[in-house]
Design an enzyme around this catalytic site. Structure first.
Site, PDB file in Angstrom:
ATOM      1  N   LEU A 108       0.821  -1.202   0.000  1.00  0.00           N
ATOM      2  CA  LEU A 108       0.000   0.000   0.000  1.00  0.00           C
ATOM      3  C   LEU A 108       0.864   1.264   0.000  1.00  0.00           C
ATOM      4  O   LEU A 108       2.048   1.222   0.338  1.00  0.00           O
ATOM      5  CB  LEU A 108      -0.928  -0.017   1.217  1.00  0.00           C
ATOM      6  CG  LEU A 108      -1.890  -1.234   1.239  1.00  0.00           C
ATOM      7  CD1 LEU A 108      -2.475  -1.428   2.628  1.00  0.00           C
ATOM      8  CD2 LEU A 108      -2.986  -1.051   0.204  1.00  0.00           C
ATOM      9  N   PRO A 109       0.277   2.425  -0.357  1.00  0.00           N
ATOM     10  CA  PRO A 109       1.078   3.632  -0.573  1.00  0.00           C
ATOM     11  C   PRO A 109       1.678   4.270   0.673  1.00  0.00           C
ATOM     12  O   PRO A 109       2.746   4.869   0.606  1.00  0.00           O
ATOM     13  CB  PRO A 109       0.094   4.600  -1.233  1.00  0.00           C
ATOM     14  CG  PRO A 109      -0.999   3.749  -1.782  1.00  0.00           C
ATOM     15  CD  PRO A 109      -1.102   2.588  -0.842  1.00  0.00           C
ATOM     16  N   LYS A 226      14.561  -0.234   4.866  1.00  0.00           N
ATOM     17  CA  LYS A 226      14.093   0.382   3.626  1.00  0.00           C
ATOM     18  C   LYS A 226      14.249   1.902   3.670  1.00  0.00           C
ATOM     19  O   LYS A 226      14.703   2.529   2.699  1.00  0.00           O
ATOM     20  CB  LYS A 226      12.625   0.012   3.380  1.00  0.00           C
ATOM     21  CG  LYS A 226      12.004   0.656   2.134  1.00  0.00           C
ATOM     22  CD  LYS A 226      12.751   0.272   0.866  1.00  0.00           C
ATOM     23  CE  LYS A 226      12.233   1.012  -0.366  1.00  0.00           C
ATOM     24  NZ  LYS A 226      10.894   0.607  -0.784  1.00  0.00           N
ATOM     25  N   LYS A 301       8.201  11.232  -0.168  1.00  0.00           N
ATOM     26  CA  LYS A 301       7.467  10.555   0.910  1.00  0.00           C
ATOM     27  C   LYS A 301       8.414   9.762   1.797  1.00  0.00           C
ATOM     28  O   LYS A 301       8.366   9.830   3.037  1.00  0.00           O
ATOM     29  CB  LYS A 301       6.412   9.628   0.321  1.00  0.00           C
ATOM     30  CG  LYS A 301       5.521   8.949   1.364  1.00  0.00           C
ATOM     31  CD  LYS A 301       5.034   7.579   0.908  1.00  0.00           C
ATOM     32  CE  LYS A 301       6.094   6.525   1.153  1.00  0.00           C
ATOM     33  NZ  LYS A 301       5.605   5.148   0.936  1.00  0.00           N
TER      34      LYS A 301
END
Length: 354
Positions: A108-109, A226, A301
């Site tokens: 998901l984003p 990440k 982001k």
């Protein structure tokens, strides 16, 4: 150290057969390749997949091709339609999906989307202390705090059915590296946090979508890895772009300077595999007007997640703040859909290599 109550069985319920020369199977004389069985462990067989965007759609397709029994959910009905028309079962809500799944994978984003899928209306954990899936894998790039919160929520639940190999449901945070091309080719790298025994049990599933898995430690550590990887990638790209632009302005072609970098101590992924200068390298976003690849919006982001994590632990990380500001400005200037290597063009006014 073995986890209490985790006894992974090695049962196999289905196989995927592969042969390079299948057209000759009926010929005894020319049958030279033996089909190779690739086992799917029983506890991983039924997979619920949530999130069919640019990455998730390819990951789900690779699972289906590998022989897993996959059911899908996405709020985008058009994305679901593409699969349902091919006979792939779909579910209307995350909760409905969970009722027929051994494992749930989410792609998901953002953190807010992940929280909504897990704890929102008709979410995976909504209104119940019992769940059917024994394993939840979140491959979204989100902040470690959210990963750890969801892991705690899951560990407080009970399994509806006694699976025999674990008494409690488990979670792995498993974000990926490689982008859309690797998702399509099935060559992603998974950075995985959570219980090590769960990671080992999930490896066959992960390797149906990728080529490498790296165990990073306890809950949330995959998300940490990440964020740190993408932080280093952004700073590297900015540094290479700045140096190449300076070289151009001082009279050295970018292709010449790239050759110097790649033969010297400045060599890095941003110079030798993903060069930001149009005309230096084929097959990368800079060769196609920065289309495709990893968008500046997504990089901004991820750098926002890194910036928040820096603030949480109280570190003085100057380059993190600078990189975040640079990509935020790129997005504000209308380049959010361009690959993040466009920093060379739109921040440093870099020119094509001619």
């Amino acid at each position: 150290m073995a986890a209490r109550g985790l006894r992974l069985r090695l049962g196999i319920s289905s196989y995927r057969f592969w042969a390079c020369n299948h057209s000759n199977w009926n010929s005894k004389r020319d049958f030279s390749v033996t089909p190779v069985p690739i086992p799917i462990p029983t506890q991983l067989e039924k997979v619920g997949f949530i999130g069919l965007g640019n990455m998730g759609s390819h990951m789900a397709s690779n699972l289906i091709s590998a022989g897993y029994k996959v059911t899908l959910h996405d709020i985008n009905q058009n994305a679901l339609k593409d699969f349902s028309e091919k006979g792939v079962p779909v579910a209307e809500t995350p909760y409905q999906l969970s009722q027929s799944s051994d494992v749930i994978i989410t792609m998901l984003p953002s953190s807010s989307h992940v929280m909504e899928v897990f704890t929102g209306t008709n979410g995976l954990l909504t209104g119940t202390s019992e769940v059917r899936p024994w394993l939840f894998i979140d491959s979204s790039t989100i902040d470690p705090q959210t990963s750890r919160r969801i892991s705690r929520d899951i560990s407080s639940c009970h399994l509806k059915e006694n699976e025999g190999f674990t008494k409690k449901p488990l979670m792995l945070d498993a974000p990926v590296s490689g982008g859309v091309p690797a998702a399509q080719a099935g060559t992603l790298t998974f950075m995985v946090g959570g219980l090590e025994e769960a990671y080992i049990a999930a490896k066959p599933l992960l390797l149906a979508m990728g080529k490498q898995t790296i165990y990073c430690g306890g809950p949330g550590n995959g998300s940490v890895a990440k964020i740190c990887n993408n932080l280093a990638m952004a700073i590297s790209m900015i540094g290479v772009s700045e140096a190449l632009s300076l070289g151009q302005n001082l009279g050295v072609k970018a292709s010449v300077l790239t050759n110097v970098f790649n033969s010297s101590s400045a060599r890095c992924w941003s110079s030798d595999s993903y060069n930001p200068v149009p005309g230096v390298m084929q097959g990368v976003p800079s060769s196609r007007n920065y289309e495709g690849g990893f968008t500046s919006k997504l990089m901004a982001k991820d750098l926002g997640l890194a910036t928040a994590s820096v603030a949480e632990v109280g570190l003085n990380c100057l380059l993190t703040a600078d990189a975040h500001n640079i990509y935020t400005r790129l997005c504000e200037d209308g380049h959010e859909s361009k690959d993040f290597s466009c920093v060379f063009r739109y921040c440093y006014d870099g020119k094509d290599d001619k």
